[in-house]
Design a protein around this motif. Structure first.
Motif: not given
Ligand SMILES: Cc1cc2nc3c(=O)[nH]c(=O)nc-3n(C[C@H](O)[C@H](O)[C@H](O)COP(=O)(O)OP(=O)(O)OC[C@H]3O[C@@H](n4cnc5c(N)ncnc54)[C@H](O)[C@@H]3O)c2cc1C
Length: 452
Positions: A277-304
């Motif tokens: 299950g650690a392929a896609w679930n946190d191996y150690r959960n810290h209750d992270d509340r990740w930001n919404d991806p939006g355009s930041l994820l696009d910029a990261w993917r595109a190298g921008q």
């Protein structure tokens, strides 16, 4: 049972004839069916062009080697259990041989195959130490089914005896009435000629020219002097046991460092085997509340993102299907700890683009970087500026992958283009930073309750 003893060798991620326990055991019969089943469910996750070409070339090369031994590769497409079950029944085979593997998909395939064959009163033989150096379940601490810290794992891993290397079978014959399929010829995938022959050439060159200085240069981004063997290891065009054995015959600081990296590979495999299950679930959960991806994820993917080292890594990935390990660490840390975006976005993007994409190595390294995995210092952040200073001092890596910056002579200016005077910045036309590094970390501190 037929008079002739027939065995099946199921190739999965062990696409080689050298040092292959599966093939050797299946070849110890009157007739042998070496088969590879193209599995659409695997292609759906990993199916990028780089990988497909690399796999096709690997199959074509394996077919050639098997033909030289007297047989050839039988290729089927569909559910492996159905396809192998059919072959087993049609040729009344004595046993089916397959390599032990670690993902949830592979483990369930193994269980289903065992049941299907048992219903036909046939045996499935699962071979350990084909995909990893040591059998994955062999090295465990007291009271647990796997090691979660690399250091103590590595000590035990080094003490454990390796199995001896296995010879290429002398001759393999297919049963009457079964022809080897025509295997798709792989087109060359960028710098990645696929297959065992190419893999062995690369490994030989590595042992001759690269290994001795590996400990010194492996982090130098522009020098790019790591072995580049990971895609071949992923598909098993090379045996990890053979690589470690050969490296251990040349005891230097370089070979020690290289063997240690191969042990990391085994380490992640034993974690995934114990915790699929650690392929896609946190191996150690810290209750992270990740930001919404939006355009930041696009910029990261595109190298921008406006951070040269991060962008250089991401563009190297999209152009070549490859990224230097140091850049994987920096881009991963930037996504998860600076932008505070969920590591699964990054892991999925990498798997979809890397030619060496590997569920255990990719996803558990992502978790390591994100602080949800096995890192004993889960709060570590890799600052791309400091990483650039240390591992791309002359800025040749960022200049190589970012044409916008290729004309900037001063190394520090190329690594930190916001330092340029305003009029020069306008001509350079490089993206403005998407996040203020200091603010990004502040934001992170708040959302994690000040834990860093
Ligand atoms: C975010 C992230 C994602 C990654 N995704 C993958 C992946 O999908 N597939 C993959 O094979 N590796 C992955 N790695 C590990 C590592 O980056 C690559 O194995 C390495 O860059 C491959 O280059 P090389 O063959 O020249 O390595 P070398 O430095 O020459 O090392 C030799 C071999 O050791 C193994 N190895 C090296 N570093 C690691 C490591 N940190 N963890 C596990 N095994 C290692 C690899 O099999 C590699 O081929 C990832 C690392 C990070 C930080």
């Amino acid at each position: 049972m037929s008079e002739r003893r027939i065995r099946i060798a199921v190739f999965t991620r062990d696409l080689r004839v050298n040092d292959n326990p599966v093939l050797a055991a299946a070849a110890n019969a009157d007739r042998t069916i070496p088969v590879f089943v193209q599995d659409p469910t695997i292609e759906a996750v990993f199916g990028n062009e780089h990988r497909q070409q690399f796999l096709d070339a690997g199959l074509a090369d394996l077919d050639r080697s098997l033909r030289e031994l007297g047989a050839g590769l039988v290729v089927r497409r569909g559910d492996p259990v159905t396809e192998i079950g059919r072959l087993a029944e049609r040729f009344d085979v004595e046993s089916v041989h397959i390599a032990a593997d670690v993902s949830g998909h592979a483990r369930s395939r193994e269980r289903r195959l065992e049941r299907a064959l048992a219903a036909q009163r046939r045996r499935l033989v699962v071979h350990e130490a084909a995909i990893t150096v040591h059998p994955v379940g062999d090295i465990t601490p007291t009271g647990s089914d796997h090691f979660s810290v690399f250091g103590p794992y590595f000590r035990r891993w080094q003490e454990q005896l390796r199995r001896p290397l296995i010879d290429v079978p002398e001759r393999i014959e297919l049963p009457d009435g079964l022809g080897a399929a025509s295997v798709p010829r792989g087109r060359p995938a960028h710098a990645w000629p696929g297959g065992e022959s190419a893999a062995r050439e690369r490994a030989n060159a590595w042992f001759a020219d690269g290994l001795a200085t590996y400990h010194d240069v492996h982090d130098d981004l522009a020098a790019d002097k790591t072995s580049k063997l990971s895609p071949y290891l992923h598909l098993g065009n090379l045996s990890p046991v053979e690589l470690v054995t050969r490296a251990a015959e040349r005891p230097t600081a370089g070979s020690e460092a290289f063997i240690r990296q191969l042990a990391w590979r085994d380490f992640h495999h034993q974690v995934l085997a114990a915790r699929p299950g650690a392929a896609w679930n946190d191996y150690r959960n810290h209750d992270d509340r990740w930001n919404d991806p939006g355009s930041l994820l696009d910029a990261w993917r595109a190298g921008q993102t406006g951070y040269p080292l991060v962008d250089a890594g991401m563009r190297q990935l999209s152009r070549t299907g490859w990224m230097h390990n140091r850049a994987r660490l920096v881009t991963g840390s930037f996504l998860t700890k600076t932008l505070y975006l969920d590591w699964r976005h990054g892991a999925r993007h990498f798997l979809g683009n890397l030619v060496d994409g590997d569920l255990a190595n990719n996803n558990l390294n992502w978790q390591w970087v994100a602080g949800t995995g096995t890192d004993t210092r889960p709060n570590r952040v890799l600052n791309p500026l400091r990483q650039g200073e240390r591992f791309d001092k002359d800025a040749n890596y960022v200049r190589r992958w970012l044409p916008e910056l290729s004309g900037i002579a001063d190394a520090r200016d190329a690594r930190e283009p916001w330092r340029l005077p305003a009029d020069r910045r306008r001509t350079v036309k490089y993206t403005e930073p998407v996040v203020d590094l200091a603010a990004g970390r502040q934001q992170f501190l708040i959302s994690r309750g000040g834990g860093r």
